[in-house]
Design a protein around this motif. Sequence first.
Motif, PDB file in Angstrom:
ATOM      1  N   MET A  13      82.711 103.829  91.973  1.00  0.00           N
ATOM      2  CA  MET A  13      83.954 104.199  92.647  1.00  0.00           C
ATOM      3  C   MET A  13      83.590 104.864  93.969  1.00  0.00           C
ATOM      4  SD  MET A  13      87.039 106.510  91.080  1.00  0.00           S
ATOM      5  CE  MET A  13      88.647 106.571  91.851  1.00  0.00           C
ATOM      6  N   SER A  14      84.126 104.311  95.068  1.00  0.00           N
ATOM      7  CA  SER A  14      83.772 104.809  96.392  1.00  0.00           C
ATOM      8  C   SER A  14      85.022 105.269  97.143  1.00  0.00           C
ATOM      9  CB  SER A  14      83.074 103.716  97.205  1.00  0.00           C
ATOM     10  OG  SER A  14      81.892 103.286  96.571  1.00  0.00           O
ATOM     11  N   ILE A  15      84.852 106.316  97.934  1.00  0.00           N
ATOM     12  CA  ILE A  15      85.920 106.825  98.779  1.00  0.00           C
ATOM     13  C   ILE A  15      85.707 106.254 100.173  1.00  0.00           C
ATOM     14  CG2 ILE A  15      87.003 108.886  99.733  1.00  0.00           C
ATOM     15  CD1 ILE A  15      85.694 110.427  97.345  1.00  0.00           C
ATOM     16  N   THR A  16      86.738 105.664 100.750  1.00  0.00           N
ATOM     17  CA  THR A  16      86.618 105.143 102.101  1.00  0.00           C
ATOM     18  C   THR A  16      87.171 106.164 103.087  1.00  0.00           C
ATOM     19  OG1 THR A  16      88.750 104.008 101.987  1.00  0.00           O
ATOM     20  CG2 THR A  16      86.802 102.766 101.299  1.00  0.00           C
ATOM     21  N   GLU A  17      86.638 106.161 104.289  1.00  0.00           N
ATOM     22  CA  GLU A  17      87.052 107.140 105.286  1.00  0.00           C
ATOM     23  C   GLU A  17      88.525 106.961 105.637  1.00  0.00           C
ATOM     24  OE1 GLU A  17      85.732 108.817 109.718  1.00  0.00           O
ATOM     25  OE2 GLU A  17      84.671 107.124 108.804  1.00  0.00           O
ATOM     26  N   ASP A  18      89.324 107.988 105.370  1.00  0.00           N
ATOM     27  CA  ASP A  18      90.768 107.975 105.639  1.00  0.00           C
ATOM     28  C   ASP A  18      91.464 106.781 104.993  1.00  0.00           C
ATOM     29  OD1 ASP A  18      90.496 110.285 107.203  1.00  0.00           O
ATOM     30  OD2 ASP A  18      90.129 109.127 109.019  1.00  0.00           O
ATOM     31  N   GLY A  19      90.862 106.279 103.909  1.00  0.00           N
ATOM     32  CA  GLY A  19      91.431 105.119 103.226  1.00  0.00           C
ATOM     33  C   GLY A  19      91.390 105.288 101.725  1.00  0.00           C
ATOM     34  N   PRO A  20      91.473 104.189 100.988  1.00  0.00           N
ATOM     35  CA  PRO A  20      91.629 104.233  99.534  1.00  0.00           C
ATOM     36  C   PRO A  20      90.336 104.515  98.779  1.00  0.00           C
ATOM     37  CG  PRO A  20      91.450 101.976 100.243  1.00  0.00           C
ATOM     38  CD  PRO A  20      91.484 102.798 101.506  1.00  0.00           C
ATOM     39  N   TYR A  21      90.488 104.636  97.466  1.00  0.00           N
ATOM     40  CA  TYR A  21      89.357 104.609  96.541  1.00  0.00           C
ATOM     41  C   TYR A  21      89.101 103.144  96.203  1.00  0.00           C
ATOM     42  CZ  TYR A  21      90.901 109.454  95.620  1.00  0.00           C
ATOM     43  OH  TYR A  21      91.284 110.764  95.727  1.00  0.00           O
ATOM     44  N   VAL A  22      87.874 102.718  96.307  1.00  0.00           N
ATOM     45  CA  VAL A  22      87.529 101.348  95.955  1.00  0.00           C
ATOM     46  C   VAL A  22      86.758 101.366  94.641  1.00  0.00           C
ATOM     47  CG1 VAL A  22      86.269  99.263  96.619  1.00  0.00           C
ATOM     48  CG2 VAL A  22      87.512 100.588  98.349  1.00  0.00           C
ATOM     49  N   VAL A  23      87.274 100.673  93.655  1.00  0.00           N
ATOM     50  CA  VAL A  23      86.712 100.681  92.304  1.00  0.00           C
ATOM     51  C   VAL A  23      86.094  99.320  92.011  1.00  0.00           C
ATOM     52  CG1 VAL A  23      87.196 101.064  89.858  1.00  0.00           C
ATOM     53  CG2 VAL A  23      88.513 102.309  91.595  1.00  0.00           C
ATOM     54  N   THR A  24      84.858  99.322  91.580  1.00  0.00           N
ATOM     55  CA  THR A  24      84.170  98.092  91.207  1.00  0.00           C
ATOM     56  C   THR A  24      83.641  98.211  89.782  1.00  0.00           C
ATOM     57  OG1 THR A  24      82.093  98.918  92.166  1.00  0.00           O
ATOM     58  CG2 THR A  24      83.485  97.559  93.591  1.00  0.00           C
ATOM     59  N   GLY A  25      83.223  97.075  89.217  1.00  0.00           N
ATOM     60  CA  GLY A  25      82.626  97.115  87.892  1.00  0.00           C
ATOM     61  C   GLY A  25      83.586  96.903  86.749  1.00  0.00           C
ATOM     62  N   SER A  26      84.770  96.354  87.035  1.00  0.00           N
ATOM     63  CA  SER A  26      85.743  96.033  85.980  1.00  0.00           C
ATOM     64  C   SER A  26      86.153  97.252  85.156  1.00  0.00           C
ATOM     65  CB  SER A  26      85.182  94.949  85.047  1.00  0.00           C
ATOM     66  OG  SER A  26      84.846  93.782  85.759  1.00  0.00           O
ATOM     67  N   ILE A  27      86.308  98.406  85.796  1.00  0.00           N
ATOM     68  CA  ILE A  27      86.728  99.623  85.086  1.00  0.00           C
ATOM     69  C   ILE A  27      88.220  99.530  84.751  1.00  0.00           C
ATOM     70  CG2 ILE A  27      87.004 102.127  85.258  1.00  0.00           C
ATOM     71  CD1 ILE A  27      84.541 102.132  87.087  1.00  0.00           C
ATOM     72  N   ALA A  78      82.807 109.310 101.285  1.00  0.00           N
ATOM     73  CA  ALA A  78      82.931 108.400 102.422  1.00  0.00           C
ATOM     74  C   ALA A  78      81.663 108.356 103.262  1.00  0.00           C
ATOM     75  CB  ALA A  78      84.129 108.802 103.282  1.00  0.00           C
ATOM     76  N   ASP A  79      80.855 109.409 103.196  1.00  0.00           N
ATOM     77  CA  ASP A  79      79.597 109.400 103.954  1.00  0.00           C
ATOM     78  C   ASP A  79      78.401 109.012 103.098  1.00  0.00           C
ATOM     79  OD1 ASP A  79      79.276 111.664 102.433  1.00  0.00           O
ATOM     80  OD2 ASP A  79      79.094 113.064 104.127  1.00  0.00           O
ATOM     81  N   GLY A  80      78.663 108.463 101.918  1.00  0.00           N
ATOM     82  CA  GLY A  80      77.604 107.882 101.099  1.00  0.00           C
ATOM     83  C   GLY A  80      76.904 108.826 100.140  1.00  0.00           C
ATOM     84  N   LYS A  81      77.376 110.058 100.018  1.00  0.00           N
ATOM     85  CA  LYS A  81      76.768 111.012  99.099  1.00  0.00           C
ATOM     86  C   LYS A  81      77.439 110.907  97.725  1.00  0.00           C
ATOM     87  CE  LYS A  81      75.682 114.274 102.816  1.00  0.00           C
ATOM     88  NZ  LYS A  81      75.929 115.651 103.351  1.00  0.00           N
ATOM     89  N   GLU A  82      76.677 111.211  96.689  1.00  0.00           N
ATOM     90  CA  GLU A  82      77.216 111.100  95.334  1.00  0.00           C
ATOM     91  C   GLU A  82      77.627 112.468  94.805  1.00  0.00           C
ATOM     92  OE1 GLU A  82      76.038 109.421  90.860  1.00  0.00           O
ATOM     93  OE2 GLU A  82      74.748 109.005  92.582  1.00  0.00           O
ATOM     94  N   TYR A  83      78.870 112.543  94.331  1.00  0.00           N
ATOM     95  CA  TYR A  83      79.323 113.755  93.660  1.00  0.00           C
ATOM     96  C   TYR A  83      78.671 113.842  92.281  1.00  0.00           C
ATOM     97  CZ  TYR A  83      83.012 114.424  97.153  1.00  0.00           C
ATOM     98  OH  TYR A  83      83.697 114.643  98.325  1.00  0.00           O
ATOM     99  N   GLU A  84      78.576 115.048  91.755  1.00  0.00           N
ATOM    100  CA  GLU A  84      78.062 115.232  90.408  1.00  0.00           C
ATOM    101  C   GLU A  84      78.900 114.435  89.416  1.00  0.00           C
ATOM    102  OE1 GLU A  84      77.036 118.969  87.404  1.00  0.00           O
ATOM    103  OE2 GLU A  84      78.726 119.133  88.786  1.00  0.00           O
ATOM    104  N   ARG A  85      78.223 113.725  88.531  1.00  0.00           N
ATOM    105  CA  ARG A  85      78.955 112.966  87.511  1.00  0.00           C
ATOM    106  C   ARG A  85      79.482 113.930  86.451  1.00  0.00           C
ATOM    107  NH1 ARG A  85      76.565 106.980  86.239  1.00  0.00           N
ATOM    108  NH2 ARG A  85      75.746 106.505  88.302  1.00  0.00           N
ATOM    109  N   ARG A  86      80.767 113.820  86.149  1.00  0.00           N
ATOM    110  CA  ARG A  86      81.384 114.651  85.126  1.00  0.00           C
ATOM    111  C   ARG A  86      82.231 113.767  84.215  1.00  0.00           C
ATOM    112  NH1 ARG A  86      85.086 118.164  86.871  1.00  0.00           N
ATOM    113  NH2 ARG A  86      85.311 117.340  88.980  1.00  0.00           N
ATOM    114  N   SER A  87      82.420 114.204  82.990  1.00  0.00           N
ATOM    115  CA  SER A  87      83.160 113.386  82.027  1.00  0.00           C
ATOM    116  C   SER A  87      84.632 113.281  82.374  1.00  0.00           C
ATOM    117  CB  SER A  87      83.007 113.956  80.612  1.00  0.00           C
ATOM    118  OG  SER A  87      83.654 115.212  80.508  1.00  0.00           O
ATOM    119  N   ARG A  88      85.149 114.261  83.125  1.00  0.00           N
ATOM    120  CA  ARG A  88      86.565 114.288  83.498  1.00  0.00           C
ATOM    121  C   ARG A  88      86.707 114.727  84.942  1.00  0.00           C
ATOM    122  NH1 ARG A  88      88.258 118.999  80.212  1.00  0.00           N
ATOM    123  NH2 ARG A  88      86.022 119.367  80.069  1.00  0.00           N
TER     124      ARG A  88
END
Length: 222
Positions: free
Chosen positions: A1-15, A184-194
Amino acid sequence: MSITEDGPYVVTGSIPLREQSIAVNETGESIEWQPTKTYPAKKKYALCRCGQSANKPYCDNSHADEGFEGLETASMKPYAEQAKVLDGPRFKLMDQEDLCALARFCDTHQTVWDEVEKTDDPEVAAIFLDQIKDCVSGRLVAIDTATGEPIEAPREQQISTTQDPAEQCSGPLYVEGGIRLISADGKEYERRSRMALCRCGASGNKPFCDGTHVKIGFSDKE
């Protein structure tokens, strides 16, 4: 799941994408998440982040027309470095207040902040854990004092739009199962269950929800 600059969340992987609603008891207290809808399966989709799309929950490029500013202001420090810890006899409570999405499960029965001191009582402990389990944002986490480990049941990866009938509004995106979130700048947030991600466009803690949807009466049904 990626955040685009001033745009939507883009979800891949058939989630899977679903809808869940906050069910309440006779006194209006939040008691459980109730599945209310399943969206068609897609390998890739874009979810509205500005709150202006006419095709919610999907993006229709309204962010460009409206000049949406989606700057991410949330800290990328690990949850454990930001949360406060309240000690209890059986469980501890970790609490990162700025993640609060105002779903109110923590206030059902007694509040979790009152209950943590009484978690040596099995009945109180069971209620305490149940309330924390339904915390949409992961603001609240229970820690087993015997092992020092968080109490987190396994969750399947899914994303849900949320509804809050008691407040007559629509809520954040409920992201479960440790889905990877890239800024949006390519960094990964900490993965959390929720996680609860803003989709009204007005949070002051983007990309995370801060409860502003309640204050502005955001709706994805209009």
